[in-house]
Scaffold this active site. Structure first.
Site, mmCIF file in Angstrom:
data_model
loop_
_atom_site.group_PDB
_atom_site.id
_atom_site.type_symbol
_atom_site.label_atom_id
_atom_site.label_comp_id
_atom_site.label_asym_id
_atom_site.label_seq_id
_atom_site.Cartn_x
_atom_site.Cartn_y
_atom_site.Cartn_z
ATOM 1 C CG HIS A 20 0.036 7.820 7.566
ATOM 2 N ND1 HIS A 20 1.286 7.470 7.107
ATOM 3 C CD2 HIS A 20 -0.290 6.900 8.502
ATOM 4 C CE1 HIS A 20 1.699 6.386 7.758
ATOM 5 N NE2 HIS A 20 0.763 6.019 8.605
ATOM 6 C CE LYS A 60 0.240 11.508 3.967
ATOM 7 N NZ LYS A 60 1.539 10.909 3.799
ATOM 8 C CG HIS A 75 8.642 10.349 2.209
ATOM 9 N ND1 HIS A 75 8.037 11.150 3.144
ATOM 10 C CD2 HIS A 75 7.800 9.310 2.005
ATOM 11 C CE1 HIS A 75 6.874 10.611 3.506
ATOM 12 N NE2 HIS A 75 6.708 9.489 2.823
ATOM 13 C CG LEU A 76 12.052 14.100 -3.487
ATOM 14 C CD1 LEU A 76 11.830 15.322 -4.367
ATOM 15 C CD2 LEU A 76 12.942 13.091 -4.203
ATOM 16 N NE ARG A 77 13.473 10.732 4.313
ATOM 17 C CZ ARG A 77 12.327 10.295 4.814
ATOM 18 N NH1 ARG A 77 11.287 11.107 4.966
ATOM 19 N NH2 ARG A 77 12.193 9.040 5.158
ATOM 20 C CG ASP A 89 5.587 5.661 1.741
ATOM 21 O OD1 ASP A 89 5.988 6.815 1.954
ATOM 22 O OD2 ASP A 89 5.240 4.878 2.644
ATOM 23 C CG HIS A 108 3.220 8.634 -0.866
ATOM 24 N ND1 HIS A 108 2.158 8.653 0.009
ATOM 25 C CD2 HIS A 108 4.331 8.688 -0.080
ATOM 26 C CE1 HIS A 108 2.602 8.726 1.246
ATOM 27 N NE2 HIS A 108 3.931 8.741 1.217
ATOM 28 C CG HIS A 153 1.226 4.648 2.549
ATOM 29 N ND1 HIS A 153 0.284 4.641 3.535
ATOM 30 C CD2 HIS A 153 2.045 5.706 2.825
ATOM 31 C CE1 HIS A 153 0.511 5.634 4.366
ATOM 32 N NE2 HIS A 153 1.570 6.300 3.949
ATOM 33 C CB ALA A 196 8.817 3.488 9.711
HETATM 34 C C1 NCD Z 1 7.772 7.625 5.848
HETATM 35 C C2 NCD Z 1 8.992 8.491 6.151
HETATM 36 O O1 NCD Z 1 10.012 7.970 6.598
HETATM 37 O O2 NCD Z 1 8.940 9.711 5.920
HETATM 38 N N1 NCD Z 1 7.994 6.319 6.376
HETATM 39 C C3 NCD Z 1 7.376 5.175 5.991
HETATM 40 O O3 NCD Z 1 7.614 4.146 6.609
HETATM 41 N N2 NCD Z 1 6.544 5.144 4.973
HETATM 42 C C4 NCD Z 1 6.551 8.288 6.396
HETATM 43 C C5 NCD Z 1 5.269 7.662 5.911
HETATM 44 O O4 NCD Z 1 4.887 7.794 4.739
HETATM 45 O O5 NCD Z 1 4.592 7.014 6.728
HETATM 46 ZN ZN ZN Z 2 5.055 8.315 2.911
#
Ligand code: NCD
Ligand code: ZN
Length: 347
Positions: A137, A100, A16-18, A248, A14, A175, A264
Site C-alpha cells: 500500500h 501485504k 477485500h472479501l471481508r 480493490d 487485489h 492500486h 474509505a
Molecule cells: C480498503 C479497505 O476498506 O479495506 N479501502 C480502500 O479505500 N481501498 C483498504 C485499502 O486497500 O486501502
Molecule cells: Zn485494498
C-alpha cells in the site's frame, strides 16, 4: 462495432472479501466474474499467520454458492514482528501467495501495520529467497505530507530504497494512482508490477465533490487529478505486462460510508469486469483487455492461465442502488448507473 466479447476468465489481483455475515454476498459477486483473487488480509484482527490464512480461506470457500468455482489466493499481513520462519511456512503451504505491507495507519484496519520497514528486512530477505511477492500500500502516513502527495512521497522515501536494498524481492505496487507510480513501474523491469482499479481509471478527484460531498467515491489512495487518471489509462491499455487488474473492491456498510467520518473503499465487485470493459472500449483498446485482466497477473505470480472463459455482451443494464451486506446494505460503485457491457455467462 463489437457486440460480444469472450475472454479467458479473468482474475482479481487485489480484493477485500471481508468476513462473517458479509462473506456470502462478497464472494458471490467476485466468483461470478473471476476465477481467482488475491484476498487482502486486513480483517479485524488481521490475518498474520499461515494458520489464520488457511482458516479464512476455508470460510471463504464455505460461503461460495453452489455451482460456482473460485480460488482464493491468500495473503499475510506484514507486521513489525512477522518472523522470517512464518514466510517459509506460508510459502510451503501453497495457500499463501503474497504478503501485504500496510504502513501503520495508512488505511482501513492498518493499525497493526508496519511502523519501520527496515526492521522487517530479515523477513523481506526470506521473501526474496522463497519468491514470495510483497504487495505494498504505497502511501506515507506522515501528517505533514499532503494527502494527494502521499503516493509520490512513498516512492522516494520507501519504495525506491526498498527495491535497492532487497534485490531479489518481487513487488506489486497496489492500486497505483499517479503518473509517478506508472513511470517507476515502467522503468523497474519485471520485478515491480502494479494493479489498477476501475475507480482510478474512470474518475478523477472532481468526482469526490460532484454537486456535493460524495462519500461513495472516497477510497484510498484518494482519487487524483485528471492528468494522473490519463497516465493510468495509458498504462492499463498499453499492453505492458507489468500492469494488471486489481479491483480493490472494498465494501463498507452504507451507514459507515454516509457518516461524519466515512470509511474509505468502493465496492466494485458487482460490475468489476464490466466497468473495465467500458473503459477499454472507450479507449479503443478492447483487444488489450484480456492481457490486462487474464494474463499479466498470472504471469507475474507464476500461476497458469485459466482455461475457462467469460462472455460479455453489448446490452445495457443498470446497477442496483444498494445491495445486501450481512445485516446491512452496501452501495456499489456506479450504483443506479447504466452500463453497456453485461456479463452473459462464465464457464
Ligand atoms: C480498503 C479497505 O476498506 O479495506 N479501502 C480502500 O479505500 N481501498 C483498504 C485499502 O486497500 O486501502
Ligand atoms: Zn485494498
Amino acid at each position: 462495432m463489437t457486440s460480444q466479447l469472450t475472454i479467458t476468465r479473468p482474475d482479481d489481483w487485489h480484493l477485500h472479501l471481508r468476513d462473517g455475515a458479509a462473506l456470502r454476498q462478497t464472494v458471490l459477486h467476485s466468483a461470478r466474474r473471476f476465477a481467482r483473487a488475491i484476498v487482502m488480509p486486513n480483517l479485524r484482527p488481521p490475518v498474520t499467520t499461515t494458520a489464520e490464512a488457511e482458516r479464512y480461506r476455508a470460510r471463504i470457500l464455505a460461503a461460495l454458492p453452489e455451482g460456482l468455482t473460485f480460488e482464493p489466493l491468500m495473503t499475510l499481513y506484514l507486521t513489525d514482528n512477522t518472523p522470517p520462519d512464518e514466510i517459509r511456512r506460508a510459502w510451503a503451504s501453497g495457500v499463501v501467495h503474497a504478503v501485504k505491507y500496510y504502513p501503520a495507519g495508512a488505511t482501513t484496519n492498518s493499525e497493526n501495520g508496519v511502523t519501520d520497514l527496515r526492521a522487517c528486512y530479515p523477513t523481506l530477505e526470506a521473501m526474496a529467497e522463497t519468491g514470495m511477492p510483497l504487495l505494498v500500500h504505497g502511501e506515507v502516513t506522515d501528517p505533514q505530507v499532503d494527502v494527494f502527495d502521499r503516493e509520490a512521497v512513498f516512492i522516494d522515501r520507501i519504495l525506491v530504497p526498498l527495491l535497492r536494498d532487497i534485490e531479489g524481492l518481487n513487488v506489486v505496487f497496489e492500486h497505483v494512482t499517479t503518473r509517478e507510480a506508472v513511470a517507476l513501474v515502467r522503468e523497474s523491469g519485471r520485478r515491480l508490477a502494479a494493479t489498477i482499479t476501475p475507480q482510478h481509471l474512470s474518475m478523477n478527484r472532481n468526482a469526490l465533490f460532484e454537486g456535493g460531498l460524495r462519500p461513495h467515491h472516497y477510497c484510498l489512495p484518494v482519487l487524483k487529478r485528471e492528468e494522473h487518471r490519463r497516465a493510468l489509462v495509458e498504462a492499463a491499455t498499453s499492453g505492458d505486462p507489468s500492469f494488471f487488474l486489481g479491483t480493490d473492491s472494498a465494501p463498507h456498510a452504507r451507514r459507515h460510508k454516509e457518516s461524519a467520518c466515512g470509511c474509505a473503499g468502493m465496492f466494485s465487485a458487482p460490475a468489476a469486469i464490466e466497468l473495465y470493459a467500458e473503459l477499454f472500449e472507450r479507449e479503443g483498446a478492447l483487444e488489450r483487455l484480456e492481457g490486462f485482466a487474464s494474463r499479466h497477473g498470472a504471469n507475474f505470480y507464476g500461476l497458469p492461465h485459466n482455461r475457462e472463459t467469460i462472455t460479455l455482451v453489448k446490452e445495457s443494464w443498470s446497477l442496483p442502488r444498494e445491495l445486501a451486506f450481512g445485516d446491512e446494505t452496501v452501495v456499489p460503485m456506479a450504483a443506479g448507473e447504466t452500463l453497456s457491457w453485461k456479463l452473459k455467462d462464465s464457464k
